[in-house]
Enzyme design. Structure first.
Site, PDB file in Angstrom:
ATOM      1  N   HIS A   1      -9.509   0.594  -1.653  1.00 19.22           N
ATOM      2  CA  HIS A   1      -9.540   1.275  -0.365  1.00 19.22           C
ATOM      3  C   HIS A   1     -10.968   1.180   0.180  1.00 19.22           C
ATOM      4  CE1 HIS A   1      -5.771   2.806  -1.767  1.00 19.22           C
ATOM      5  NE2 HIS A   1      -5.655   3.743  -0.852  1.00 19.22           N
TER       6      HIS A   1
ATOM      7  N   HIS B   1       1.286   4.749  -2.461  1.00 14.46           N
ATOM      8  CA  HIS B   1       0.923   5.600  -3.597  1.00 14.46           C
ATOM      9  C   HIS B   1       2.186   6.310  -4.058  1.00 14.46           C
ATOM     10  CE1 HIS B   1      -3.457   5.191  -2.971  1.00 14.46           C
ATOM     11  NE2 HIS B   1      -3.115   5.074  -1.693  1.00 14.46           N
TER      12      HIS B   1
ATOM     13  N   HIS C   1       0.865  -1.196   0.000  1.00 18.41           N
ATOM     14  CA  HIS C   1       0.000   0.000   0.000  1.00 18.41           C
ATOM     15  C   HIS C   1       0.891   1.233   0.000  1.00 18.41           C
ATOM     16  CE1 HIS C   1      -3.945   1.925   1.696  1.00 18.41           C
ATOM     17  NE2 HIS C   1      -3.256   2.809   0.973  1.00 18.41           N
TER      18      HIS C   1
ATOM     19  N   ASP D   1       1.699   4.039   2.769  1.00 15.65           N
ATOM     20  CA  ASP D   1       0.646   4.838   2.146  1.00 15.65           C
ATOM     21  C   ASP D   1       1.213   5.984   1.301  1.00 15.65           C
ATOM     22  OD1 ASP D   1      -1.939   5.522   1.451  1.00 15.65           O
ATOM     23  OD2 ASP D   1      -2.544   6.206   3.429  1.00 15.65           O
ATOM     24  N   ASP D   2       1.456   7.126   1.933  1.00 18.59           N
ATOM     25  CA  ASP D   2       2.022   8.311   1.263  1.00 18.59           C
ATOM     26  C   ASP D   2       3.177   8.822   2.122  1.00 18.59           C
ATOM     27  OD1 ASP D   2      -0.094   9.033  -0.979  1.00 18.59           O
ATOM     28  OD2 ASP D   2      -1.222   8.485   0.815  1.00 18.59           O
TER      29      ASP D   2
ATOM     30  N   GLU E   1     -11.422   3.017   5.722  1.00 18.23           N
ATOM     31  CA  GLU E   1     -10.422   3.912   6.328  1.00 18.23           C
ATOM     32  C   GLU E   1     -11.180   4.954   7.142  1.00 18.23           C
ATOM     33  OE1 GLU E   1      -6.937   7.106   5.016  1.00 18.23           O
ATOM     34  OE2 GLU E   1      -8.364   6.387   3.523  1.00 18.23           O
TER      35      GLU E   1
END
Length: 345
Positions: free
Chosen positions: A204, A26, A24, A285-286, A207
């Site tokens: 997704h 991005h 996961h 994630d980011d 969340e």
């Protein structure tokens, strides 16, 4: 596998050392301010920050939408195939240093095509970096095209159409962006088409959205893996389903903290998910926006929750189990993982 205890002092070193997969991430969320500035200069793109320090200071947000606003602004500097290569190469180098053996990288072409950059440019740049990583870092990497759920079904179909010449470069499709008000079933026909094309499916869900979105992702979209999924704990039947069917959750603790899904890291439910027998994994994630790559997610979350070496083994094992690599490679990675735990002192 029974894991021998590791002291709290040695645990961070173990977490850094263990081989792992990241499922996961991005890629646009790995764009560090330094590279963003360099690309802005290279491409003559004006950004509203005079220096890297002021840009870093702008990485302050308290919910998913305010994060997405700055995230999409940052993507304006990405214009050429080389830009996408450089961004992906930088992430892969960092991930390799964190002992990531395999990464499944999300990208959202709709963000870039809206800026006049073709899907061909995006995919070719990303893919070339993944190919080079095999030689340069002895690392496997594959690509998952993410549809943006705040856009229409028709736009998602157009995005998939643009990617058709590159199906051999993709492992799957996903669904990302702001969850609230955009249930998975909005994209049922697009995911059905992607499945017909032989692509793997993830989304997704859960969340900020409710457990119902996780059910929809599983039963309407037919996904194999849930990204985030932490709201599943509200629904005992869903928890039982996830555990029984070995449906993985790609959990992102520091992201959850930054976006206030949990008030503190100590309040995170990762430990509870593992206790319930769910195939949970740890991911970043980011990372450039959320203050931590995968090893920082491991070390900070373990410290906050009091997790142990046994949890470390389970999470790393889960990451390979939940990946879309073939069984032969999975066995190799399982063996490498076991070897680290057998020899770690």
């Amino acid at each position: 596998m029974t894991i021998k205890p590791v002291s709290q002092e040695r645990l961070p070193e173990l977490l850094r050392t263990i081989p792992k997969a990241e499922l996961h991430i991005h890629i646009e969320g790995s764009l560090e301010p330094e590279l963003m500035f360099a690309l802005a200069q290279r491409n003559g793109v004006s950004i509203p920050y005079p220096d890297v320090a002021s840009l870093r200071a702008a990485y302050v947000f308290d919910n998913l939408q305010s994060f997405l606003d700055i995230y999409h602004a940052g993507t304006l500097v990405l214009r050429t195939e080389q830009d996408f290569y450089d961004m992906t190469h930088a992430y892969l180098a960092r991930a390799a240093a964190d002992n990531v053996l395999h990464a499944e990288i999300f990208f959202d072409p709709q963000t870039h095509t809206a800026h006049g950059v073709s899907a061909d440019v995006v995919i070719n740049g990303l893919y070339r970096a993944c190919v080079d990583a095999r030689v340069e870092f002895d690392m496997n990497a594959s690509l998952i095209l993410c549809f943006l759920r705040h856009l229409s079904e028709q736009e998602a179909f157009e995005c998939l159409e643009q990617a058709l010449p590159h199906l051999d470069k993709l492992v799957g499709v996903g669904l990302a962006s702001s969850e609230m008000g955009h249930p998975p079933e909005k994209f049922a026909r697009v995911f059905a088409r992607a499945r017909e094309l032989g692509l793997r499916l993830v989304a997704h869900a859960g969340e900020e959205g409710p457990p119902a979105y996780i059910w929809s992702a599983l039963d309407v979209l037919k996904v194999e893996r849930i990204d985030h999924g932490v709201q599943a704990v509200q629904d005992p039947l869903l928890m039982a389903r996830l555990a029984r069917d070995r449906i993985a959750l790609t959990v992102c603790p520091l992201s959850n903290l930054k976006l206030r899904v949990f008030p503190t890291l100590a309040a995170h439910n990762l430990g509870r998910l593992l206790e319930a027998g769910i195939v949970a994994t740890v991911n970043s994630d980011d990372p450039s926006y959320f203050g931590g790559y995968i090893n920082q997610n491991f070390t900070q979350t373990f410290a906050a929750l009091g997790l142990t070496a046994q949890h470390a083994y389970q999470l790393a094992h889960n990451s390979f189990e939940a990946s879309f690599i073939d069984d032969r490679l999975k066995r190799q990675y399982f063996d490498r993982l076991a070897g680290v735990f057998e020899t770690f002192e």
